[in-house]
Write an enzyme that holds these catalytic residues in place. Sequence first.
Site, mmCIF file in Angstrom:
data_model
loop_
_atom_site.group_PDB
_atom_site.id
_atom_site.type_symbol
_atom_site.label_atom_id
_atom_site.label_comp_id
_atom_site.label_asym_id
_atom_site.label_seq_id
_atom_site.Cartn_x
_atom_site.Cartn_y
_atom_site.Cartn_z
ATOM 1 N N GLU A 216 -4.512 6.494 -4.206
ATOM 2 C CA GLU A 216 -3.356 5.769 -3.660
ATOM 3 C C GLU A 216 -3.001 6.267 -2.235
ATOM 4 O OE1 GLU A 216 0.896 3.738 -4.647
ATOM 5 O OE2 GLU A 216 0.619 5.877 -5.092
ATOM 6 N N HIS B 195 5.288 9.013 0.966
ATOM 7 C CA HIS B 195 6.035 7.889 0.149
ATOM 8 C C HIS B 195 7.155 7.219 0.624
ATOM 9 C CE1 HIS B 195 8.439 6.247 -3.182
ATOM 10 N NE2 HIS B 195 7.137 5.654 -3.717
ATOM 11 N N ASP C 236 0.482 5.812 0.295
ATOM 12 C CA ASP C 236 1.474 5.224 0.846
ATOM 13 C C ASP C 236 1.501 5.564 2.303
ATOM 14 O OD1 ASP C 236 2.848 4.121 -1.476
ATOM 15 O OD2 ASP C 236 3.205 6.204 -2.029
ATOM 16 N N GLU D 215 -0.615 1.537 0.355
ATOM 17 C CA GLU D 215 0.460 0.416 0.265
ATOM 18 C C GLU D 215 1.069 0.419 1.658
ATOM 19 O OE1 GLU D 215 5.168 0.415 -1.133
ATOM 20 O OE2 GLU D 215 3.579 1.537 -2.165
ATOM 21 N N HIS E 69 -2.026 8.252 -8.546
ATOM 22 C CA HIS E 69 -1.178 7.722 -8.036
ATOM 23 C C HIS E 69 -0.317 8.926 -7.191
ATOM 24 C CE1 HIS E 69 3.831 7.408 -8.039
ATOM 25 N NE2 HIS E 69 3.430 6.178 -7.619
#
Length: 349
Positions: free
Chosen positions: A70, A85, A72, A178, A43
């Site tokens: 991950e 993020h 973002d 994301e 994460h």
Amino acid sequence: MRTKIRPITIIGSLIMSLALVNTDIADAAEVADLWPGKIVVAHRGASGYLPEHTLESKAMAYAMGAQYLEQDVVMSKDEQLIVIHDTSLDRTTDVAEKFPGRSRADGRHYVIDFTMDELLTLNVTEGFSLQDDQPEQNYPRRFPMGKSTFKLHTLAQEIEMIQGMNYSTGRDVGIYPEIKSPGFHRQEGKDISKAIIAELKRYGYTSKADKVYVQTFEFDELKRVHDELLPAAGIELKLVQLIESSDEWMLTTEGIAEIARYADGLGPEKGSIINSESSPDNLLISNVVSEAHSHGLQVHPYTFRLDEGHIPVYARSFEHMLELFFINANVDGVFTDFPDKAVNYLKSR
């Protein structure tokens, strides 16, 4: 234009990562063999140890054996895809000091208002908030604020680093980008979803067999990616619907069935799977995982942290929490700030 990676930073972070971590390449393969279908998603990288979404934290997570890292992704003023993020810069950079007077009416400095050249001048730090106009670190026992030097980077830079490490190690670590706030970007005149899909295609992610999941919280955007953007690009990718606790309709039997028409997985907050009001003697497990599995959906809940106050009262330890989710609730993967702990748990089982 492709942005070059900072080689000194990457080499330094790899050396540091490999020196600190006991998990090696063979361990990651062992986890995959012992636990087919179970994954550990880093994460924001190894964000429990280094500032989130820095290349250093991604290199460390890679060395720790995570199967996916991950990203973002937001967009800059000059349409560069930036890995960070928040849509704003204030929580993790020194933007207020570097660019006084550039905030919007709400007091925030938005990534989309800065060019890539401007963003590269910023220093990235551990997340903080202002208390009486003084910065206070959000997780006090994590990497100390103001130490060392960390910078922002693009999605292309991170993909090239991961693919480069896959080449040099023989591993096949995946990415988990994301699409961040696509509605906000559209209001600003930018189609971030289309840009991300094009970037993924450019780097060879073109089928559901590839090690990539694309996630977003916005259901209408998920449908658009599935129905319009992927067919237009001539590719297929695995899609994940992120779910906030407030999106109750997505967690119903009917909601999960609707999501299954467009997605390959769910990314719910972990409290929607094991209720936070559970006790050691009364574990309240919802039907979200079983409903999702009945429709062929993977379930990858977020976020598993071992910081003070983040281990629920029904779990004896971080490892016990992982056991309750992996074994009792039967989730397919977890998002964690501490990927080494999750990888080592799976190995120990």
